[in-house]
Design an enzyme around this catalytic site. Structure first.
Site, PDB file in Angstrom:
ATOM      1  N   ASP A 161     -84.331-106.621-124.753  1.00  0.00           N
ATOM      2  CA  ASP A 161     -84.978-106.771-123.448  1.00  0.00           C
ATOM      3  C   ASP A 161     -86.462-106.423-123.492  1.00  0.00           C
ATOM      4  O   ASP A 161     -87.224-106.807-122.598  1.00  0.00           O
ATOM      5  CB  ASP A 161     -84.282-105.895-122.399  1.00  0.00           C
ATOM      6  CG  ASP A 161     -82.948-106.472-121.957  1.00  0.00           C
ATOM      7  OD1 ASP A 161     -82.685-107.654-122.245  1.00  0.00           O
ATOM      8  OD2 ASP A 161     -82.157-105.738-121.343  1.00  0.00           O
ATOM      9  N   LYS A 186     -79.802-115.267-122.924  1.00  0.00           N
ATOM     10  CA  LYS A 186     -80.111-114.389-121.794  1.00  0.00           C
ATOM     11  C   LYS A 186     -80.230-115.228-120.519  1.00  0.00           C
ATOM     12  O   LYS A 186     -79.775-116.369-120.464  1.00  0.00           O
ATOM     13  CB  LYS A 186     -81.398-113.615-122.076  1.00  0.00           C
ATOM     14  CG  LYS A 186     -81.308-112.654-123.260  1.00  0.00           C
ATOM     15  CD  LYS A 186     -80.460-111.446-122.933  1.00  0.00           C
ATOM     16  CE  LYS A 186     -80.515-110.408-124.046  1.00  0.00           C
ATOM     17  NZ  LYS A 186     -79.728-109.205-123.734  1.00  0.00           N
ATOM     18  N   ARG A 213     -73.678-119.825-120.681  1.00  0.00           N
ATOM     19  CA  ARG A 213     -73.694-118.588-121.471  1.00  0.00           C
ATOM     20  C   ARG A 213     -72.268-118.294-121.960  1.00  0.00           C
ATOM     21  O   ARG A 213     -71.356-118.118-121.157  1.00  0.00           O
ATOM     22  CB  ARG A 213     -74.240-117.422-120.630  1.00  0.00           C
ATOM     23  CG  ARG A 213     -75.662-117.681-120.144  1.00  0.00           C
ATOM     24  CD  ARG A 213     -76.167-116.593-119.212  1.00  0.00           C
ATOM     25  NE  ARG A 213     -76.462-115.361-119.923  1.00  0.00           N
ATOM     26  CZ  ARG A 213     -76.963-114.276-119.345  1.00  0.00           C
ATOM     27  NH1 ARG A 213     -77.198-114.278-118.049  1.00  0.00           N
ATOM     28  NH2 ARG A 213     -77.213-113.200-120.053  1.00  0.00           N
TER      29      ARG A 213
END
Length: 405
Positions: A289, A316, A96
């Site tokens: 989300d 994510k 990430r």
């Protein structure tokens, strides 16, 4: 493990998990400025427990596991501390990107070194950053980078001015950070694409703060009530007036055939008589989300839909767009990307009994797919993934098997 929740008539009252987004910000601010806040209704999420542990740790290497918020907030937090630390994480965390936040901190004079691959964790933070000024950062990768900078701004001499370039992803989360800081007494403003923080004067407005119930968790109950039209759930202490961006669910409920009724001590969720339209358009730019639960819900309802703002889902806890594509294909649902948008075709939704679903160690994928078990029994392992944000999820679902009205 088999998951099987038969459709029932029920009324249930639940305590939603406390918002980890709010609690994590409060913990960072409390530690940074020595506020000594009395925090009530703290989050019991794995992310919040981990952050609390790492804030107290004296270790030279801190393992942030798969908690993006924890890694990003601690990157800025330790930049203004004097002790060097190394931040690392899970295999997924090491994929990430952290480049935008690191570059912003470096431009202010902080020393940070990549320990393995350029632009990705793990990183070594040397600390000691004292001078503020101006910094520019992209708004497209992660709002958490910007929140992390905003929270250390008042710690720096002359404060900090943050200019956000490009489209701002998850803007409500930045607004949450600013609002919480203002409520506590920090001099901070957010206008258009510029955040300005002034040096902290030590004048605290609040000595205690209660963490709100988590609006993000409501999305999974939207799925459950849609599949149990005679069911009702009452969320204790939840309010529509919230600093959480995902409280937008109150506005989206009617579009999803649901009804929210606010009472003095919480909110009642039930099915409405309004049918859910086909070919709807959804923009998740501010609320990524919520995407997994809404996409799975529309799939169960055999809908076609268009989506925008899913770009950040790729970085994510899992690549959520790929996860949804892969798992929903098992139900003959097609989720495809086209011209920077996404198209859902669930007109042939078909769930086979005991279909095995993967959750990719991603709490939101796990909970979104778990709700399919109200249609037919399904198989899923790694159920502890939900602990990241909603540790009581399975317990709350198990209560439904004990209720019949």
């Amino acid at each position: 493990m088999q998951l099987n929740y038969s459709q029932k008539d029920f009324y249930i009252e639940i305590d939603l998990p406390a918002s980890k987004s709010i609690h994590n910000r409060v913990m960072i601010l409390d530690a940074l400025y020595g506020l000594d806040l009395q925090i009530t209704n703290p989050s019991n999420s794995a992310d919040s427990v981990l952050l609390n542990t790492l804030l107290k740790s004296k270790n030279e290497t801190l393992d942030c596991q798969n908690a993006g918020t924890v890694f990003r907030f601690l990157t800025a937090y330790h930049s203004v501390n004097s002790k060097p630390v190394i931040l690392t994480g899970s295999e997924r965390m090491l994929k990430r990107p952290i480049k935008d936040l690191v570059n912003a901190l470096k431009s202010l004079g902080e020393g940070i070194e990549y320990q393995n691959r350029e632009d990705f964790p793990p990183i070594k933070i040397f600390g000691g950053l004292k001078k503020g000024g101006s910094v520019t950062i992209s708004g497209e990768t992660s709002s958490q980078f910007i929140s992390a900078l905003a929270m250390i701004g008042p710690k720096l001499g002359d404060g900090l001015s943050i200019t956000i370039e490009g489209q701002i992803s998850s803007r409500p989360y930045i607004e949450m950070t600013v609002k919480l800081m203002q409520n506590l007494g920090f001099d901070i403003s957010f206008n258009n694409n510029i955040i300005i923080t002034k040096s902290w004067k030590g004048q605290l407005k609040l000595n205690a703060i209660e963490i709100e119930p988590d609006w993000s968790a409501v999305a999974f109950w939207f799925q459950i009530i849609s599949l149990n039209p005679n069911g009702k759930v009452f969320f204790k202490r939840l309010k529509t007036q919230s600093v959480q961006g995902d409280s937008v669910l109150a506005q989206w409920s009617e579009k999803l055939g649901l009804k929210l009724t606010e009472k003095d001590d919480g909110i009642l969720l039930e099915k409405s008589s309004i049918p859910v339209s086909n070919n709807t358009t959804w923009d998740f730019s501010n609320n990524p989300d919520l995407a997994p639960s809404i996409i799975v819900l529309l799939s169960v309802l055999n809908k076609k839909a268009r989506f925008k703002g899913l770009e950040s889902l790729k970085i994510k806890e899992s690549d959520r767009t790929l996860a949804l594509q892969t798992e929903l294909k098992k139900c003959s649902v097609h989720l495809s990307e086209n011209n920077n948008g996404w198209f859902l075709d669930a007109t042939h939704f078909d769930l086979k009994e005991n279909t095995v679903f993967e959750n990719y160690d991603d709490h939101r994928i796990a909970m979104a797919l778990a709700c399919l078990a109200f249609i037919k029994p399904i198989q899923m392992e790694n159920l502890e993934a939900v602990n990241k944000s909603y540790p009581d999820f399975w317990e709350h679902l198990s209560k439904l098997t004990q209720i019949h009205r």
